[in-house]
Design an enzyme around this catalytic site. Sequence first.
Site, PDB file in Angstrom:
ATOM      1  N   VAL A  88       0.830  -1.206   0.000  1.00  0.00           N
ATOM      2  CA  VAL A  88       0.000   0.000   0.000  1.00  0.00           C
ATOM      3  C   VAL A  88       0.866   1.258   0.000  1.00  0.00           C
ATOM      4  CG1 VAL A  88      -1.854   1.236   1.176  1.00  0.00           C
ATOM      5  CG2 VAL A  88      -1.844  -1.255   1.161  1.00  0.00           C
ATOM      6  N   CYS A  89       1.921   1.233   0.820  1.00  0.00           N
ATOM      7  CA  CYS A  89       2.802   2.397   0.915  1.00  0.00           C
ATOM      8  C   CYS A  89       3.436   2.733  -0.430  1.00  0.00           C
ATOM      9  CB  CYS A  89       3.925   2.139   1.919  1.00  0.00           C
ATOM     10  SG  CYS A  89       3.339   1.663   3.546  1.00  0.00           S
ATOM     11  N   SER A  90       3.761   1.692  -1.185  1.00  0.00           N
ATOM     12  CA  SER A  90       4.505   1.907  -2.425  1.00  0.00           C
ATOM     13  C   SER A  90       3.680   2.584  -3.492  1.00  0.00           C
ATOM     14  CB  SER A  90       5.049   0.565  -2.945  1.00  0.00           C
ATOM     15  OG  SER A  90       5.962   0.036  -2.015  1.00  0.00           O
ATOM     16  N   ASP A  91       2.354   2.611  -3.332  1.00  0.00           N
ATOM     17  CA  ASP A  91       1.594   3.348  -4.332  1.00  0.00           C
ATOM     18  C   ASP A  91       0.813   4.509  -3.726  1.00  0.00           C
ATOM     19  OD1 ASP A  91      -1.141   0.987  -4.974  1.00  0.00           O
ATOM     20  OD2 ASP A  91      -0.666   2.195  -3.241  1.00  0.00           O
ATOM     21  N   GLN A  92       1.211   4.933  -2.525  1.00  0.00           N
ATOM     22  CA  GLN A  92       0.547   6.106  -1.941  1.00  0.00           C
ATOM     23  C   GLN A  92       1.263   7.389  -2.366  1.00  0.00           C
ATOM     24  OE1 GLN A  92      -0.332   5.746   2.259  1.00  0.00           O
ATOM     25  NE2 GLN A  92      -0.761   7.920   2.485  1.00  0.00           N
TER      26      GLN A  92
END
Lengths: 199, 192
Positions: A88-92
């Site tokens: 999730v973090c990698s596409d926020q």
Amino acid sequence: MKRIALIALLLLMLPAGAGATATAKSFTSLIYDPGKLKPIDSTLKIAPGDKAPDFTLRSVKGDTVTLSSYRHKQNVVISFVPAAWTPVCSDQWPGYNIAKTFFTKHDAVLLGITVDNIPTLHAWTQQMGELWFDVLSDFWPHGAVAESYGVLRSDGTSERALIFIDREGMINSVHISDINIRPSLETVVAGLENLDKGR
Amino acid sequence: MKRLVFLLLPILSVLSLVLPAFSADAPAEKETLPQISLPVPDSEEYRAYLGLKQAPGETFTVNDIDADVLLIELFSMYCPFCQEEAENVNALFETMYDFSKPEFSVKLIGLGANNSAFEVDHFRNTYGVRFPLFPDQDMSMYNALGGKGTPGFIACKKEADSSCTIIHRQSGGFHQPDEFFKELLNKSGYNQ
């Protein structure tokens, strides 16, 4: 013999041409999936109306950033994300990278913070293209800034949190997401719009 | 001549092993595009482009789209590779648009995986996307189409019964719009 060598060379070059339209980037293979996590695993220490805890952290760009340096100048949005190289973090933040216009409209700077160290953040953010905002490392003392805001989880990562701070350095609003879910762009825009209310 | 065959045989053997790894997924058996349902766009321009007879507020299925070849892009506003590929996809759309004629048309739509309508609109505005984009917030369409990461591309060829046979699947960008367009035409069986 020269002709044979030429034919062989041409044949060896064939795959590059044949695959020219299908060189898919294997970015998903770099991401570690921790599975479904406890949605929220900390107790918030700040609330709207509080003075935002100050900090100075190292930026991936090489300098340091102090929160209070924006006081009386600009609004600040802090985006805590749990950990580098996770789904999730990698596409926020790449989404925020094309949302600068919303921040500019509300005269806000964005500070991205994780508890990862600088080399890790460097490698990770390189995958996102050139980010327009500062990415800060809360690695050492480990998670101290996240802890001061009450968003440090028991496993040493941080919550997925958005902290909206006004020009006076006061907390305007806080959004703690379920760690497994990316907050929508609408959430970011609503927080930015709220900064301008009551001015 | 014997020496030539002797030299080329091992090279061709190696190539037969290597080439598939460089190819996009091609369905082994005839696979029909699932009947995903989409909201009819408010934009009259989009409705005309898709050849829809339904009105805004109604839904349509991909089989209703008036196209001989339909390409579906799976993207996300949050995906840096989709952002990077946006210019190429726009160029591909222009190529498709210029090429298409009543006798044979190739059309493009995009599905924003795990994106809200607001996020899809922001992607559209940021990159000046001219083809219809639809949000797929719960990823139901992405899953139904067998998405494997973004950007992803699925192309299908319209059959006489209006079903659409998948002719190409690809995870990752294509980088070269003209080459990719030719590849789609070839796989559709279009006779130039």
